[in-house]
Structures are given as C-alpha cells and as structure tokens.
Scaffold this motif. Structure first.
Motif, PDB file in Angstrom:
ATOM      1  N   HIS A   1      34.397 -30.769   3.660  1.00  0.00           N
ATOM      2  CA  HIS A   1      34.310 -30.181   5.002  1.00  0.00           C
ATOM      3  C   HIS A   1      35.061 -31.038   6.013  1.00  0.00           C
ATOM      4  O   HIS A   1      35.604 -30.535   6.993  1.00  0.00           O
ATOM      5  CB  HIS A   1      32.844 -30.042   5.412  1.00  0.00           C
ATOM      6  CG  HIS A   1      32.650 -29.580   6.817  1.00  0.00           C
ATOM      7  ND1 HIS A   1      32.771 -28.263   7.186  1.00  0.00           N
ATOM      8  CD2 HIS A   1      32.364 -30.263   7.964  1.00  0.00           C
ATOM      9  CE1 HIS A   1      32.558 -28.142   8.492  1.00  0.00           C
ATOM     10  NE2 HIS A   1      32.322 -29.344   8.983  1.00  0.00           N
TER      11      HIS A   1
ATOM     12  N   GLN B   1      31.186 -34.913  10.010  1.00  0.00           N
ATOM     13  CA  GLN B   1      30.749 -34.706  11.387  1.00  0.00           C
ATOM     14  C   GLN B   1      30.963 -35.994  12.173  1.00  0.00           C
ATOM     15  O   GLN B   1      31.533 -36.950  11.674  1.00  0.00           O
ATOM     16  CB  GLN B   1      29.279 -34.269  11.405  1.00  0.00           C
ATOM     17  CG  GLN B   1      28.996 -32.976  10.650  1.00  0.00           C
ATOM     18  CD  GLN B   1      29.754 -31.778  11.173  1.00  0.00           C
ATOM     19  OE1 GLN B   1      30.160 -30.897  10.410  1.00  0.00           O
ATOM     20  NE2 GLN B   1      29.990 -31.723  12.463  1.00  0.00           N
TER      21      GLN B   1
ATOM     22  N   GLY C   1      28.615 -33.436   6.038  1.00  0.00           N
ATOM     23  CA  GLY C   1      29.953 -32.868   5.951  1.00  0.00           C
ATOM     24  C   GLY C   1      30.950 -33.781   5.293  1.00  0.00           C
ATOM     25  O   GLY C   1      32.132 -33.443   5.209  1.00  0.00           O
TER      26      GLY C   1
ATOM     27  N   GLU D   1      25.598 -30.269  -0.086  1.00  0.00           N
ATOM     28  CA  GLU D   1      25.194 -31.668   0.106  1.00  0.00           C
ATOM     29  C   GLU D   1      23.704 -31.879  -0.147  1.00  0.00           C
ATOM     30  O   GLU D   1      23.297 -32.959  -0.589  1.00  0.00           O
ATOM     31  CB  GLU D   1      25.556 -32.128   1.520  1.00  0.00           C
ATOM     32  CG  GLU D   1      27.051 -32.196   1.758  1.00  0.00           C
ATOM     33  CD  GLU D   1      27.421 -32.821   3.098  1.00  0.00           C
ATOM     34  OE1 GLU D   1      28.235 -33.760   3.092  1.00  0.00           O
ATOM     35  OE2 GLU D   1      26.894 -32.363   4.129  1.00  0.00           O
TER      36      GLU D   1
ATOM     37  N   ARG E   1      23.500 -28.632   9.452  1.00  0.00           N
ATOM     38  CA  ARG E   1      24.391 -28.313  10.575  1.00  0.00           C
ATOM     39  C   ARG E   1      24.085 -26.923  11.133  1.00  0.00           C
ATOM     40  O   ARG E   1      24.180 -26.693  12.337  1.00  0.00           O
ATOM     41  CB  ARG E   1      25.848 -28.397  10.098  1.00  0.00           C
ATOM     42  CG  ARG E   1      26.890 -28.042  11.148  1.00  0.00           C
ATOM     43  CD  ARG E   1      26.952 -29.073  12.236  1.00  0.00           C
ATOM     44  NE  ARG E   1      28.069 -28.845  13.145  1.00  0.00           N
ATOM     45  CZ  ARG E   1      28.254 -29.510  14.264  1.00  0.00           C
ATOM     46  NH1 ARG E   1      27.406 -30.453  14.625  1.00  0.00           N
ATOM     47  NH2 ARG E   1      29.294 -29.259  15.039  1.00  0.00           N
ATOM     48  N   HIS E   2      23.701 -26.005  10.254  1.00  0.00           N
ATOM     49  CA  HIS E   2      23.353 -24.644  10.659  1.00  0.00           C
ATOM     50  C   HIS E   2      21.873 -24.417  10.330  1.00  0.00           C
ATOM     51  O   HIS E   2      21.515 -24.192   9.172  1.00  0.00           O
ATOM     52  CB  HIS E   2      24.244 -23.629   9.948  1.00  0.00           C
ATOM     53  CG  HIS E   2      25.704 -23.853  10.211  1.00  0.00           C
ATOM     54  ND1 HIS E   2      26.288 -23.569  11.423  1.00  0.00           N
ATOM     55  CD2 HIS E   2      26.692 -24.367   9.422  1.00  0.00           C
ATOM     56  CE1 HIS E   2      27.571 -23.872  11.377  1.00  0.00           C
ATOM     57  NE2 HIS E   2      27.848 -24.372  10.186  1.00  0.00           N
TER      58      HIS E   2
ATOM     59  N   SER F   1      23.406 -33.285   9.955  1.00  0.00           N
ATOM     60  CA  SER F   1      24.432 -32.231  10.040  1.00  0.00           C
ATOM     61  C   SER F   1      25.029 -31.917   8.675  1.00  0.00           C
ATOM     62  O   SER F   1      26.245 -31.908   8.488  1.00  0.00           O
ATOM     63  CB  SER F   1      25.536 -32.635  11.029  1.00  0.00           C
ATOM     64  OG  SER F   1      25.014 -32.842  12.314  1.00  0.00           O
ATOM     65  N   THR F   2      24.155 -31.623   7.714  1.00  0.00           N
ATOM     66  CA  THR F   2      24.615 -31.379   6.347  1.00  0.00           C
ATOM     67  C   THR F   2      25.252 -30.000   6.199  1.00  0.00           C
ATOM     68  O   THR F   2      24.941 -29.057   6.921  1.00  0.00           O
ATOM     69  CB  THR F   2      23.457 -31.513   5.352  1.00  0.00           C
ATOM     70  OG1 THR F   2      22.422 -30.577   5.697  1.00  0.00           O
ATOM     71  CG2 THR F   2      22.896 -32.920   5.355  1.00  0.00           C
ATOM     72  N   GLN F   3      26.124 -29.915   5.212  1.00  0.00           N
ATOM     73  CA  GLN F   3      26.811 -28.681   4.860  1.00  0.00           C
ATOM     74  C   GLN F   3      26.360 -28.222   3.471  1.00  0.00           C
ATOM     75  O   GLN F   3      25.815 -29.006   2.684  1.00  0.00           O
ATOM     76  CB  GLN F   3      28.331 -28.921   4.859  1.00  0.00           C
ATOM     77  CG  GLN F   3      28.921 -29.283   6.197  1.00  0.00           C
ATOM     78  CD  GLN F   3      28.990 -28.107   7.149  1.00  0.00           C
ATOM     79  OE1 GLN F   3      28.999 -26.954   6.724  1.00  0.00           O
ATOM     80  NE2 GLN F   3      29.036 -28.385   8.452  1.00  0.00           N
TER      81      GLN F   3
END
Length: 444
Positions: free
Chosen positions: A333, A336, A328, A248, A273-274, A243-245
């Motif tokens: 952020h 997560q 995150g 990162e 994450r996206h 779930s990286t942002q």
C-alpha cells in the motif's frame, strides 16, 4: 487551449449527466452528505465581504497538515476569511473536530465541486476568491484553467509528486502537465525530490521550505476516554497496529500469538484505516478473544485483540502503546504517516512498503527513531519484542524520532507570509514577518 485540456473538458462534460447518480450512490454509503450534494455541483456559495482566501485540502492527511497554516493565516491577516474545501466527508469531520476555537466564523467549509466546467464556474462565480491554494497533488485541469482565466493568484503548497505520478504525466499528458504547473505563482514542495520532478514537468520555480506535515500538532485525545482505557488496560504491555490495510491483520494476529509467549498479558490494539471493516476483521481474528470499540467495549482482562474500529481516535492509542506498527507498510500500500506516532513518543516499527512517505521514513530511520521489520509474523514479533523487552530502547527511539521532526515548527507561519503576499491589497503588515524569511527562497 491545449489538446490535453480540450480532451479533459470534453470528457468531463460528457460524464456530467451521470455524476449526480454517482454522488447519490456515494451518499448511500456515507461517502457524501446527501443534504450537501449541491456543493459538489458548485452550489451553496455565501461569500462574505472582504478578502477571501480559498484553500483546498482533498482528504484527511492534507486537512490535518494545513490546520496550523490556517491558524497562521488568521493571525497574520485578521480581516481574511478562509474558505476551506475538502473532497471527503472524513476530512470535513476532522476539520470540524480539530479546528481551533479562535477561528470561529472566519473559516467556512464546503465540499469541492467536481471538475466539470460549469460546476467549477458556478463555484468561482459564487465565491470569487482573492487567492486559491491547492494542497499536495490536486491538479484538476478545469478548476486550474478556470481560476487562471480569472486572474486569481494560484498556489500549490506542500506539493507531493511521486516518481510514478511523474512518469504517468510525462507519458499521458506532458503538455497538459506543463500548462497546469505553469499556472501557479507559488509552488512549495515537500522534498527536494518532489521539487525536481515538478520542475521537470513544467513548474517554473519550486521552493522547498519544509513539509507542513512535519509541523502538524500531535493527534488529540479525549481525556475521559484515555482515562477509561488506561484503567481497563492497567500495566499490560500494548502493541499498536495503526491504520492497517487488508492483509495486515492476519500477520499481526499471528505475531501476537508469538509475542504473547514471552510477554504475558499482551494486548494488541488494531486500528483499521477503514473502520467499516471492523466486523469482518473481528471474525478473522478468531479464536483470539476480541473486543470491538465500535460496539462500546473496553478491553477486558481476557481480551487479546482490541479492535479500535472507530474514526478519529488514533491519538488515544498512540498514547497507550509501548510500540506501534505503522500500517499500510506490511502490504504494498505504501504506508501511512509515521510522523503521528513520532510526535506522541511512541516507538515506531515500519514494514518494507513505505514509498508513500519516503522522506520522513528515511529521516526517522537515519536518526534511529524507527526500525524496519519484514512482512511476516516472526519478524514483526521479534521487532516488537525487542522494544517491549527494553524500555530504554523504546525511550531512545521516541526521543530520536521527536528530534528528527523538530526543525519544521515555524513553517506554517513562514508559508502563511508567502500566501498573504499573493493577495490583492497586501500591505506592509502582510507577507513574511521580519526575521522570518523562509529558509529556501529560490529553487531547491
């Protein structure tokens, strides 16, 4: 009506003519389902006979946390229909994927109406819920006011209220906060700190029976997909970044280069994450050899970075990794959910930014179930290498993390008893079961 609520109603009414255009634009980007936009205006009611409990879980995290609660509600009240609303398409997809088969037609999903007075009224006119349950921090003024005006019992469960949110409410709308929180007949908070902030803003009584996210089941994994990945990876050491942002991935790629010196064959799996960021991340990883899951690829012998840019498969990768970084947390952020790797026995690394999950992070760190790393490649490589080089340490971390989260297993059933007790016509078989009284039955 308070001045804050009157202003909010006025603003929502003024914005209403523009919102259909906004919804259609979101649909073009996959953030809404075009054929179901009417639900965002309160349309699409199909109320069944009997009692209906409405539960709203805004996004993926909230939805995952309430699935055990939905099961417990269905078990305790066989006549009850569960109407679940979400605010995102991804949450709706998660609900469809994870929903226990036994619930069948007893659970109905709709997208929550936007907080426009006439749209909320249309929704409530159509569904006529016997009880309304909001999850975590969904304090929509028009919705809460409309539910309260109808005399429908209202609960806020697993409430999460950060210090920043509390300051914002106190500065901008203290009267509105008191009015909204005073409308709830039942409030349960994730932690004592959340409970204190909620009471300070105006909640009359807040229970702290535990955090539903601690009681969520492990993330699932497709057996065939897991077998295929295990076959492709073999005995290679695996570092997972979950779930990286943005910001990162570059740190993780640099850490991979350092780690690979001492851990030949290292495979780093990055799960953004996206997922729609996958193509851009793959370009940024050059010249490291990258394989993209969204393109149907499995990691080959030369793959250094496996980019898992798909949705809903994180359970696969926690089962494959020898150590994971919870994303995150390397950037501001806020991190997560660290409970997900803890439930699957994956040793946990956390960056410095974890304020989104203060309580479970503190618990995991205190138990030795997770370790901190600074937000730079050298520190991340050292922290990951310390686990990869010492399997016994990894096992000890995993066992400590699992033990730290074990206490909340009975929470969904206890909370279901409290909610059913709010329903009209609650009888001797409803409410808390004998011997299953929640551990906190008064203010925290």
């Amino acid at each position: 009506m308070s001045a804050g609520l009157a202003l909010w109603r006025l603003a929502a009414g003024a914005a209403a003519p523009l919102l259909p255009l906004h919804l259609r634009r979101r649909a073009r980007f996959g953030k809404e389902i075009a054929a179901r936009l009417g639900e965002r205006r309160g349309e699409g009611a199909a109320r069944p006979p009997g009692r209906v409990l409405w539960l709203h879980a805004a996004s993926v995290g909230e939805t995952l946390s309430v699935i055990p609660l939905l099961e417990a509600l269905a078990t305790r009240a066989p006549d009850l229909t569960l109407l679940v609303t979400t605010g995102t398409v991804t949450a709706a997809g998660v609900l469809a994927q994870r929903l226990p088969g036994g619930l069948g037609g007893r659970l109905l999903h709709r997208f929550v109406p936007l907080d426009v007075p006439r749209w909320v009224t249309r929704f409530l006119d159509g569904w006529r819920p016997d009880c309304a349950v909001l999850v975590e921090s969904e304090l929509w003024p028009n919705l809460i006011a409309a539910v309260t005006a109808r005399g429908v019992p209202l609960a806020l469960v697993n409430a999460r209220f950060s210090a920043r949110s509390a300051r914002r409410w106190r500065l901008l709308a203290p009267g509105l906060g008191r009015r909204l929180l005073g409308a709830f007949r039942l409030v349960t908070a994730q932690s004592a700190a959340d409970a204190e902030r909620l009471r300070a803003l105006g909640a009359a009584e807040v229970l702290t029976p535990g955090n539903l996210k601690d009681a969520a089941p492990p993330l699932p994994a497709d057996v065939a997909a897991l077998t295929a990945l295990r076959g492709a990876i073999g005995d290679r050491p695996v570092l997972l970044a979950a779930s990286t942002q943005p910001g990162e991935e570059a740190i993780i790629a640099a850490a991979h280069r350092l780690l690979a010196i001492g851990h030949p064959g290292l495979l780093t799996i990055i799960v953004p994450r996206h997922p729609e960021r996958g193509a851009a991340i793959a370009v940024d990883m050059a010249p490291l050899p990258v394989a993209r899951r969204a393109a149907g690829a499995l990691p080959g012998p030369e793959t250094a970075i496996y980019l898992a840019d798909t949705l809903g498969e994180l359970g696969l990768f926690y089962r494959l990794a020898r150590v994971c970084l919870v994303g995150g947390s390397l950037v501001p952020h806020g991190g997560q959910n660290p409970r997900e790797p803890a439930r699957l026995g994956c040793p946990i690394l956390l960056g410095p930014h974890t304020h989104n999950f203060e309580e479970p992070v503190a618990r995991l760190l205190a138990a030795g179930g997770a370790t901190r790393t600074a937000a730079d490649p050298v520190a991340l490589a050292a922290a990951a290498g310390g686990v990869l080089s010492n399997p016994n340490r990894g096992r000890a971390m995993a066992n400590a993390a699992a033990a730290a989260l074990a206490a909340e297993a009975g929470l969904p059933d206890r909370l279901a008893g409290l909610l059913i007790g709010l329903l009209p016509g609650a009888g001797p078989g409803d409410g808390p079961m004998d011997g299953a009284t929640p551990p906190a039955t008064g203010p925290a």
